[in-house]
Write an enzyme that holds these catalytic residues in place. Sequence first.
Site, PDB file in Angstrom:
ATOM      1  N   THR A 125      40.654   5.292  37.150  1.00  0.00           N
ATOM      2  CA  THR A 125      41.008   3.757  37.636  1.00  0.00           C
ATOM      3  C   THR A 125      41.851   3.880  39.014  1.00  0.00           C
ATOM      4  O   THR A 125      42.523   4.774  38.972  1.00  0.00           O
ATOM      5  CB  THR A 125      41.738   3.001  36.733  1.00  0.00           C
ATOM      6  N   ASP A 126      41.553   2.964  39.802  1.00  0.00           N
ATOM      7  CA  ASP A 126      42.606   2.730  40.958  1.00  0.00           C
ATOM      8  C   ASP A 126      43.965   2.438  40.712  1.00  0.00           C
ATOM      9  O   ASP A 126      44.753   2.694  41.334  1.00  0.00           O
ATOM     10  CB  ASP A 126      41.931   1.811  41.881  1.00  0.00           C
ATOM     11  N   GLU A 127      44.218   1.971  39.134  1.00  0.00           N
ATOM     12  CA  GLU A 127      45.604   1.657  38.871  1.00  0.00           C
ATOM     13  C   GLU A 127      46.467   2.725  38.909  1.00  0.00           C
ATOM     14  O   GLU A 127      47.947   2.590  38.924  1.00  0.00           O
ATOM     15  CB  GLU A 127      45.527   0.966  37.508  1.00  0.00           C
ATOM     16  N   TYR A 155      49.082   1.735  30.294  1.00  0.00           N
ATOM     17  CA  TYR A 155      47.829   2.117  30.293  1.00  0.00           C
ATOM     18  C   TYR A 155      47.465   2.914  31.671  1.00  0.00           C
ATOM     19  O   TYR A 155      47.202   4.187  31.591  1.00  0.00           O
ATOM     20  CB  TYR A 155      46.666   0.889  30.553  1.00  0.00           C
ATOM     21  N   LYS A 159      46.573   7.190  32.133  1.00  0.00           N
ATOM     22  CA  LYS A 159      45.327   7.475  33.226  1.00  0.00           C
ATOM     23  C   LYS A 159      45.749   8.223  34.063  1.00  0.00           C
ATOM     24  O   LYS A 159      45.124   9.177  34.526  1.00  0.00           O
ATOM     25  CB  LYS A 159      44.633   5.876  33.562  1.00  0.00           C
TER      26      LYS A 159
HETATM   27  P1  NAD Z   1      36.167  -0.183  27.074  1.00  0.00           P
HETATM   28  O1  NAD Z   1      37.430  -0.288  26.595  1.00  0.00           O
HETATM   29  O2  NAD Z   1      35.281  -1.270  27.370  1.00  0.00           O
HETATM   30  O3  NAD Z   1      35.371   0.900  26.226  1.00  0.00           O
HETATM   31  C1  NAD Z   1      36.013   2.117  25.797  1.00  0.00           C
HETATM   32  C2  NAD Z   1      34.980   2.687  24.924  1.00  0.00           C
HETATM   33  O4  NAD Z   1      35.964   4.182  24.364  1.00  0.00           O
HETATM   34  C3  NAD Z   1      34.901   2.165  23.476  1.00  0.00           C
HETATM   35  O5  NAD Z   1      33.638   2.278  23.100  1.00  0.00           O
HETATM   36  C4  NAD Z   1      35.893   2.446  22.294  1.00  0.00           C
HETATM   37  O6  NAD Z   1      35.284   2.630  21.197  1.00  0.00           O
HETATM   38  C5  NAD Z   1      35.863   4.061  23.037  1.00  0.00           C
HETATM   39  N1  NAD Z   1      37.059   4.842  22.515  1.00  0.00           N
HETATM   40  C6  NAD Z   1      38.296   4.424  22.562  1.00  0.00           C
HETATM   41  N2  NAD Z   1      39.065   5.467  21.929  1.00  0.00           N
HETATM   42  C7  NAD Z   1      38.358   6.460  21.653  1.00  0.00           C
HETATM   43  C8  NAD Z   1      38.375   7.675  21.068  1.00  0.00           C
HETATM   44  N3  NAD Z   1      39.746   8.199  20.698  1.00  0.00           N
HETATM   45  N4  NAD Z   1      37.356   8.632  20.749  1.00  0.00           N
HETATM   46  C9  NAD Z   1      36.270   8.255  21.116  1.00  0.00           C
HETATM   47  N5  NAD Z   1      35.886   6.996  21.733  1.00  0.00           N
HETATM   48  C10 NAD Z   1      36.794   5.891  21.982  1.00  0.00           C
HETATM   49  O7  NAD Z   1      36.531   0.409  28.575  1.00  0.00           O
HETATM   50  P2  NAD Z   1      35.765   0.344  29.765  1.00  0.00           P
HETATM   51  O8  NAD Z   1      36.164  -0.809  30.540  1.00  0.00           O
HETATM   52  O9  NAD Z   1      34.409   0.567  29.611  1.00  0.00           O
HETATM   53  O10 NAD Z   1      36.225   1.639  30.638  1.00  0.00           O
HETATM   54  C11 NAD Z   1      35.941   2.910  30.189  1.00  0.00           C
HETATM   55  C12 NAD Z   1      36.520   3.876  31.315  1.00  0.00           C
HETATM   56  O11 NAD Z   1      36.520   3.423  32.713  1.00  0.00           O
HETATM   57  C13 NAD Z   1      38.116   3.957  30.935  1.00  0.00           C
HETATM   58  O12 NAD Z   1      38.477   5.522  31.011  1.00  0.00           O
HETATM   59  C14 NAD Z   1      38.606   3.187  32.009  1.00  0.00           C
HETATM   60  O13 NAD Z   1      39.962   3.712  32.288  1.00  0.00           O
HETATM   61  C15 NAD Z   1      38.008   3.399  33.314  1.00  0.00           C
HETATM   62  N6  NAD Z   1      37.954   2.368  34.196  1.00  0.00           N
HETATM   63  C16 NAD Z   1      37.710   1.097  33.900  1.00  0.00           C
HETATM   64  C17 NAD Z   1      37.753  -0.052  34.874  1.00  0.00           C
HETATM   65  C18 NAD Z   1      37.219  -1.378  34.307  1.00  0.00           C
HETATM   66  O14 NAD Z   1      37.346  -2.305  35.331  1.00  0.00           O
HETATM   67  N7  NAD Z   1      36.840  -1.629  33.349  1.00  0.00           N
HETATM   68  C19 NAD Z   1      37.709   0.512  36.299  1.00  0.00           C
HETATM   69  C20 NAD Z   1      38.146   1.643  36.400  1.00  0.00           C
HETATM   70  C21 NAD Z   1      38.236   2.436  35.538  1.00  0.00           C
HETATM   71  O1  DAU Z   2      41.640  -1.761  38.605  1.00  0.00           O
HETATM   72  C1  DAU Z   2      40.795  -1.345  37.549  1.00  0.00           C
HETATM   73  C2  DAU Z   2      41.260  -1.870  36.004  1.00  0.00           C
HETATM   74  O2  DAU Z   2      40.713  -3.110  35.914  1.00  0.00           O
HETATM   75  C3  DAU Z   2      40.684  -0.722  34.923  1.00  0.00           C
HETATM   76  O3  DAU Z   2      41.650   0.515  35.014  1.00  0.00           O
HETATM   77  C4  DAU Z   2      41.200  -1.661  33.679  1.00  0.00           C
HETATM   78  O4  DAU Z   2      40.580  -0.780  32.408  1.00  0.00           O
HETATM   79  C5  DAU Z   2      40.593  -2.912  33.760  1.00  0.00           C
HETATM   80  O5  DAU Z   2      41.050  -3.614  32.519  1.00  0.00           O
HETATM   81  C6  DAU Z   2      41.142  -3.575  34.809  1.00  0.00           C
HETATM   82  O6  DAU Z   2      42.643  -3.808  34.843  1.00  0.00           O
HETATM   83  P1  DAU Z   2      43.324  -5.522  35.046  1.00  0.00           P
HETATM   84  O7  DAU Z   2      44.601  -5.299  34.182  1.00  0.00           O
HETATM   85  O8  DAU Z   2      43.279  -5.634  36.557  1.00  0.00           O
HETATM   86  O9  DAU Z   2      41.996  -6.533  34.380  1.00  0.00           O
HETATM   87  P2  DAU Z   2      42.170  -7.786  33.507  1.00  0.00           P
HETATM   88  O10 DAU Z   2      40.662  -8.260  33.424  1.00  0.00           O
HETATM   89  O11 DAU Z   2      42.807  -7.442  32.335  1.00  0.00           O
HETATM   90  O12 DAU Z   2      42.640  -8.818  34.549  1.00  0.00           O
HETATM   91  C7  DAU Z   2      42.372  -8.990  35.968  1.00  0.00           C
HETATM   92  C8  DAU Z   2      43.423  -9.769  36.555  1.00  0.00           C
HETATM   93  O13 DAU Z   2      43.270 -11.254  35.906  1.00  0.00           O
HETATM   94  C9  DAU Z   2      44.990  -9.455  36.518  1.00  0.00           C
HETATM   95  O14 DAU Z   2      45.483  -9.783  37.755  1.00  0.00           O
HETATM   96  C10 DAU Z   2      45.334 -10.165  35.357  1.00  0.00           C
HETATM   97  C11 DAU Z   2      44.594 -11.494  35.387  1.00  0.00           C
HETATM   98  N1  DAU Z   2      44.218 -12.300  34.164  1.00  0.00           N
HETATM   99  C12 DAU Z   2      43.645 -11.585  33.057  1.00  0.00           C
HETATM  100  C13 DAU Z   2      43.463 -12.276  31.818  1.00  0.00           C
HETATM  101  C14 DAU Z   2      42.941 -11.506  30.717  1.00  0.00           C
HETATM  102  C15 DAU Z   2      44.632 -13.619  34.141  1.00  0.00           C
HETATM  103  O15 DAU Z   2      44.981 -14.113  34.923  1.00  0.00           O
HETATM  104  N2  DAU Z   2      44.134 -14.286  32.839  1.00  0.00           N
HETATM  105  C16 DAU Z   2      43.539 -13.682  31.906  1.00  0.00           C
HETATM  106  O16 DAU Z   2      43.490 -14.333  30.773  1.00  0.00           O
END
Ligand code: NAD
Ligand code: DAU
Length: 339
Positions: A125-127, A155, A159
């Site tokens: 992630t960019d975080e 989190y 990462k």
């Molecule tokens: P998600 O939470 O939707 O899915 C995570 C999956 O991993 C689920 O299916 C869960 O059952 C599985 N899992 C969790 N713990 C596990 C374990 N110990 N063993 C096996 N499986 C397990 O997450 P996502 O949003 O699809 O993110 C996927 C990846 O991408 C993560 O590594 C996250 O950090 C990264 N990422 C997410 C975003 C975003 O915006 N969602 C952006 C950048 C990077």
């Molecule tokens: O930048 C990549 C990341 O983006 C990933 O690594 C994470 O897995 C993914 O969850 C996401 O993280 P954020 O914390 O940015 O996403 P989230 O959807 O939780 O929130 C997006 C923005 O919206 C954040 O500024 C918090 C705000 N928010 C979130 C929720 C759930 C609200 O204002 N209201 C809400 O109800």
Amino acid sequence: MTKYQNILVTGGAGFIGTNFVRYVVAEHPDVKITVLDKLTYAGNAENLADLPTDQVTLVVGDTNDAKLVDELVQKADAIVHFAAESHNDNSLNDPSPFMQTNLMGTFTLIEAARRYDVRFHHVSTDEVYGDLPLESTNRDEKVTPLTRYDPSSPYSATKAGSDLLVRAWVRSFGLKATISNTSNNYGPYQHIEKFIPRQITNIISGIKPKLYGNGRNIRDWIHVYDHVTGIWEILAHGTIGETYLLGANGEHDNLFVLRKILQALGKSPDDFEFVRDRAGHDLRYAIDATKARSTLNWQPKYTDFDEGLRQTITWYHQNQSWWQKDKANVEAKYAKNKQ
Ligand code: NAD
Ligand code: DAU
């Protein structure tokens, strides 16, 4: 023929993993996929149920199960590692599963990958770079692969730790790994705890959308399809040891995004409520994806955020049985935090 024929996809029943598996099935029918997924609250076997069983196999298990991981890695020629605890708010309530899955799970996988010399792609992630200021003299400032790591939440710290493990295994053990760090994804199959699907499903359910703090925090949105095509390109053509940032120039503040959703669903722009801010809430994310765009055959397809958002809203409308069963629990958990 595709370079890798047997891919192990961890977390393939979650949001991005599901989109990745579905993309590979659609575009690379010669590739066999084994999904290793623990099916936590965020994983859903239903996401993969309609896919051909001779191409996709779901193994329900934990990335921390060294014996199972050893067996699966031995049979794979590449691993794409998505499995993680992924939600910042959950990490503030209880960091322990983040330590276990994001750090120890990654360690277990890279140990097996080096044992069998298997290609490894780490999805991150960019975080890990922390946030950028909101008010800055340089609004063009973005993170690059050279930006210093500075994570803010449990989190993002786990990462960042997992990225550093992968980098160390490349240098010390010659692990054939690449890393991608990507900004906020949106699109189908995203869990309704996350911002965009939470607000869409709130409105459909007659609940007021909830905005943290003053709604001015900026996220850099990328459609999940563009993320998974970027991962595929890195897997196939990336340089071992390199980090690639995937982003689509999608910077918007949360209020702007919420108002787009309200408008698309025929609601007034002020039909929402401000709720308690997230502790340590990162201010702004912005990705410089020049390296990925210039060294890989990859460009984002969803350059029109409005169109991507419309398609996403339609998906949640048409797939209510997919999310309705979780809605009450998700909202009850948020309500405890006054969010
Ligand atoms: P998600 O939470 O939707 O899915 C995570 C999956 O991993 C689920 O299916 C869960 O059952 C599985 N899992 C969790 N713990 C596990 C374990 N110990 N063993 C096996 N499986 C397990 O997450 P996502 O949003 O699809 O993110 C996927 C990846 O991408 C993560 O590594 C996250 O950090 C990264 N990422 C997410 C975003 C975003 O915006 N969602 C952006 C950048 C990077
Ligand atoms: O930048 C990549 C990341 O983006 C990933 O690594 C994470 O897995 C993914 O969850 C996401 O993280 P954020 O914390 O940015 O996403 P989230 O959807 O939780 O929130 C997006 C923005 O919206 C954040 O500024 C918090 C705000 N928010 C979130 C929720 C759930 C609200 O204002 N209201 C809400 O109800």
